[in-house]
Design a protein around this motif. Sequence first.
Motif, PDB file in Angstrom:
ATOM      1  N   LEU A 153      -4.677  -4.584   3.386  1.00 37.87           N
ATOM      2  CA  LEU A 153      -3.709  -3.392   3.650  1.00 37.87           C
ATOM      3  C   LEU A 153      -3.582  -2.297   3.192  1.00 37.87           C
ATOM      4  O   LEU A 153      -3.301  -3.028   1.675  1.00 37.87           O
ATOM      5  CB  LEU A 153      -2.745  -4.155   4.386  1.00 37.87           C
ATOM      6  CG  LEU A 153      -2.129  -2.515   4.889  1.00 37.87           C
ATOM      7  CD1 LEU A 153      -2.557  -1.442   6.364  1.00 37.87           C
ATOM      8  CD2 LEU A 153      -0.478  -3.331   5.214  1.00 37.87           C
ATOM      9  N   ASP A 154      -4.110  -0.924   2.603  1.00 41.38           N
ATOM     10  CA  ASP A 154      -4.239   0.150   1.514  1.00 41.38           C
ATOM     11  C   ASP A 154      -2.722   0.283   2.013  1.00 41.38           C
ATOM     12  O   ASP A 154      -2.242   1.329   2.921  1.00 41.38           O
ATOM     13  CB  ASP A 154      -4.832   1.741   1.983  1.00 41.38           C
ATOM     14  CG  ASP A 154      -4.562   1.955   0.544  1.00 41.38           C
ATOM     15  OD1 ASP A 154      -3.671   2.294   0.072  1.00 41.38           O
ATOM     16  OD2 ASP A 154      -5.907   2.602   0.378  1.00 41.38           O
ATOM     17  N   THR A 155      -1.554  -0.531   0.572  1.00 40.01           N
ATOM     18  CA  THR A 155      -0.207  -0.266   0.931  1.00 40.01           C
ATOM     19  C   THR A 155       0.329   1.526   1.081  1.00 40.01           C
ATOM     20  O   THR A 155       1.465   2.016   1.157  1.00 40.01           O
ATOM     21  CB  THR A 155       0.482  -0.807   0.192  1.00 40.01           C
ATOM     22  OG1 THR A 155       0.184  -0.569  -1.492  1.00 40.01           O
ATOM     23  CG2 THR A 155       0.218  -2.038   0.429  1.00 40.01           C
ATOM     24  N   ARG A 156      -0.934   2.470   0.376  1.00 34.05           N
ATOM     25  CA  ARG A 156      -0.281   3.625   0.136  1.00 34.05           C
ATOM     26  C   ARG A 156      -0.569   4.525   0.927  1.00 34.05           C
ATOM     27  O   ARG A 156       0.250   5.520   1.718  1.00 34.05           O
ATOM     28  CB  ARG A 156      -1.384   4.093  -0.300  1.00 34.05           C
ATOM     29  CG  ARG A 156      -1.490   3.938  -2.231  1.00 34.05           C
ATOM     30  CD  ARG A 156      -2.575   4.469  -2.942  1.00 34.05           C
ATOM     31  NE  ARG A 156      -3.428   3.571  -2.426  1.00 34.05           N
ATOM     32  CZ  ARG A 156      -5.330   4.239  -2.873  1.00 34.05           C
ATOM     33  NH1 ARG A 156      -5.133   5.064  -4.051  1.00 34.05           N
ATOM     34  NH2 ARG A 156      -6.028   3.659  -1.984  1.00 34.05           N
ATOM     35  N   ASN A 157      -1.034   4.446   2.449  1.00 33.91           N
ATOM     36  CA  ASN A 157      -1.200   4.675   3.498  1.00 33.91           C
ATOM     37  C   ASN A 157      -1.727   3.990   5.165  1.00 33.91           C
ATOM     38  O   ASN A 157      -1.483   4.742   5.823  1.00 33.91           O
ATOM     39  CB  ASN A 157      -2.081   5.631   3.455  1.00 33.91           C
ATOM     40  CG  ASN A 157      -3.587   5.486   3.057  1.00 33.91           C
ATOM     41  OD1 ASN A 157      -3.668   4.156   3.512  1.00 33.91           O
ATOM     42  ND2 ASN A 157      -4.551   6.020   2.326  1.00 33.91           N
ATOM     43  N   ARG A 158      -1.280   2.522   5.232  1.00 32.86           N
ATOM     44  CA  ARG A 158      -1.091   1.295   5.941  1.00 32.86           C
ATOM     45  C   ARG A 158      -3.057   1.794   6.598  1.00 32.86           C
ATOM     46  O   ARG A 158      -2.937   1.146   7.697  1.00 32.86           O
ATOM     47  CB  ARG A 158      -0.550   1.534   6.878  1.00 32.86           C
ATOM     48  CG  ARG A 158       0.946   1.594   6.241  1.00 32.86           C
ATOM     49  CD  ARG A 158       1.986   1.024   7.020  1.00 32.86           C
ATOM     50  NE  ARG A 158       2.372   0.191   7.394  1.00 32.86           N
ATOM     51  CZ  ARG A 158       2.498  -0.626   6.145  1.00 32.86           C
ATOM     52  NH1 ARG A 158       3.007  -0.813   5.083  1.00 32.86           N
ATOM     53  NH2 ARG A 158       2.260  -2.436   6.863  1.00 32.86           N
ATOM     54  N   LEU A 160      -6.187   0.107   7.486  1.00 32.54           N
ATOM     55  CA  LEU A 160      -6.151  -1.538   7.447  1.00 32.54           C
ATOM     56  C   LEU A 160      -7.719  -1.761   7.387  1.00 32.54           C
ATOM     57  O   LEU A 160      -8.435  -1.442   7.951  1.00 32.54           O
ATOM     58  CB  LEU A 160      -5.929  -2.116   9.312  1.00 32.54           C
ATOM     59  CG  LEU A 160      -6.248  -3.684   8.762  1.00 32.54           C
ATOM     60  CD1 LEU A 160      -5.129  -4.543   7.211  1.00 32.54           C
ATOM     61  CD2 LEU A 160      -5.415  -4.046  10.017  1.00 32.54           C
ATOM     62  N   LEU A 205       1.912  -5.192  10.991  1.00 29.41           N
ATOM     63  CA  LEU A 205       1.031  -4.997   9.872  1.00 29.41           C
ATOM     64  C   LEU A 205       1.287  -2.531   9.980  1.00 29.41           C
ATOM     65  O   LEU A 205       1.706  -2.174   9.813  1.00 29.41           O
ATOM     66  CB  LEU A 205       0.393  -4.574   8.889  1.00 29.41           C
ATOM     67  CG  LEU A 205       0.012  -6.306   8.702  1.00 29.41           C
ATOM     68  CD1 LEU A 205      -1.035  -6.295   7.859  1.00 29.41           C
ATOM     69  CD2 LEU A 205       1.353  -6.268   7.962  1.00 29.41           C
ATOM     70  N   GLN A 206       1.178  -3.044  11.522  1.00 30.88           N
ATOM     71  CA  GLN A 206       1.389  -1.553  11.902  1.00 30.88           C
ATOM     72  C   GLN A 206       0.280  -0.177  11.288  1.00 30.88           C
ATOM     73  O   GLN A 206       0.746   0.328  10.741  1.00 30.88           O
ATOM     74  CB  GLN A 206       2.751  -0.941  12.153  1.00 30.88           C
ATOM     75  CG  GLN A 206       3.779  -1.116  12.620  1.00 30.88           C
ATOM     76  CD  GLN A 206       3.971  -1.442  13.926  1.00 30.88           C
ATOM     77  OE1 GLN A 206       4.423   0.008  14.721  1.00 30.88           O
ATOM     78  NE2 GLN A 206       3.970  -1.809  14.688  1.00 30.88           N
ATOM     79  N   PRO A 207      -0.912  -0.628  11.511  1.00 32.11           N
ATOM     80  CA  PRO A 207      -1.239   0.258  10.347  1.00 32.11           C
ATOM     81  C   PRO A 207      -2.135   0.770  10.851  1.00 32.11           C
ATOM     82  O   PRO A 207      -1.676   1.895  12.344  1.00 32.11           O
ATOM     83  CB  PRO A 207      -2.689  -0.127  10.730  1.00 32.11           C
ATOM     84  CG  PRO A 207      -2.423  -1.312  12.064  1.00 32.11           C
ATOM     85  CD  PRO A 207      -1.467  -1.272  11.718  1.00 32.11           C
ATOM     86  N   SER A 208      -2.273   2.655  10.257  1.00 33.15           N
ATOM     87  CA  SER A 208      -2.209   3.450  10.683  1.00 33.15           C
ATOM     88  C   SER A 208      -3.835   4.164  11.035  1.00 33.15           C
ATOM     89  O   SER A 208      -4.066   4.760  11.942  1.00 33.15           O
ATOM     90  CB  SER A 208      -1.849   4.348   9.650  1.00 33.15           C
ATOM     91  OG  SER A 208      -2.950   4.958   8.683  1.00 33.15           O
ATOM     92  N   GLN A 220      -4.601   6.000  14.878  1.00 34.22           N
ATOM     93  CA  GLN A 220      -3.544   5.766  15.710  1.00 34.22           C
ATOM     94  C   GLN A 220      -3.899   4.788  15.983  1.00 34.22           C
ATOM     95  O   GLN A 220      -3.706   4.822  17.569  1.00 34.22           O
ATOM     96  CB  GLN A 220      -3.088   6.908  15.996  1.00 34.22           C
ATOM     97  CG  GLN A 220      -2.454   7.955  15.053  1.00 34.22           C
ATOM     98  CD  GLN A 220      -1.772   7.597  14.172  1.00 34.22           C
ATOM     99  OE1 GLN A 220      -0.825   6.909  14.334  1.00 34.22           O
ATOM    100  NE2 GLN A 220      -1.659   7.723  12.669  1.00 34.22           N
TER     101      GLN A 220
END
Length: 240
Positions: A153-158, A160, A205-208, A220
């Motif tokens: 998971l990229d923690t800057r922008n979610r 995944l 993790l609610q990925p974007s 989304q």
Amino acid sequence: MRMIREQSVYQVTFLPRFFPVNCYLVEEDDDLTLIDAALPYSAAAILQAAEQIGKPIARIVLTHAHGDHIGALDALKQALPHVPVLISSRDSRLLAGDRTLDPGEPNTPIRGGVPKPDTIKTRPDVLLADGDRVGSLLAVATPGHTPGSMAFLDTRNRVLIAGDAFQLRGGIAVSGKLQPFFPFPAMATWNKQAALDSAKKLYDLQPSVLAVGHGEMLRQPMVQIAKAVQTAEQKLHNNY
């Protein structure tokens, strides 16, 4: 080869029309993290993609040890000898050709294109565990497709990058749920219950953006992930 960008992540796809195999370049301030090594002939194109972005590959991270995710590993390591290779501690054994199960693991056979012993010359430099950080990426243990599969998971922008925990080619599905138009990830899945549990963990993790090994990136994705989890849960329940 096709390259598509979503925020900090570049998806590099081989055989996009027939059997899409993805790897990813994640852009950091000064360099790139390569996630997965695609097919055996992919090294030159991966290096070319990095050159096109204009930053060096500083680390090679593997989601799991199936052949379509490690194919160009030896060639890349030869071209980039000082770049560390990272994989989960569990799947490092698969990378070395060891299919044996650990005590307490579900007694289902490990499937898919695991290399035979000593065919992959590269040995990992770092063994990852759940919660480790790799640059801007959070390592997330996602057993199921293989015992040691990991997502990032990229923690800057979610964004995944989930390896084969899900597939998007042939319709979104949790690993292990057979999709008739692209059945291969399901056929290569080790344990369906573990895969379902990992899919639920990734939902939390609610990925974007969802980026996987097979299929184009999905923006989304929460509604689609929820439906895929529900379908997999129903399918697994009906089989018992």
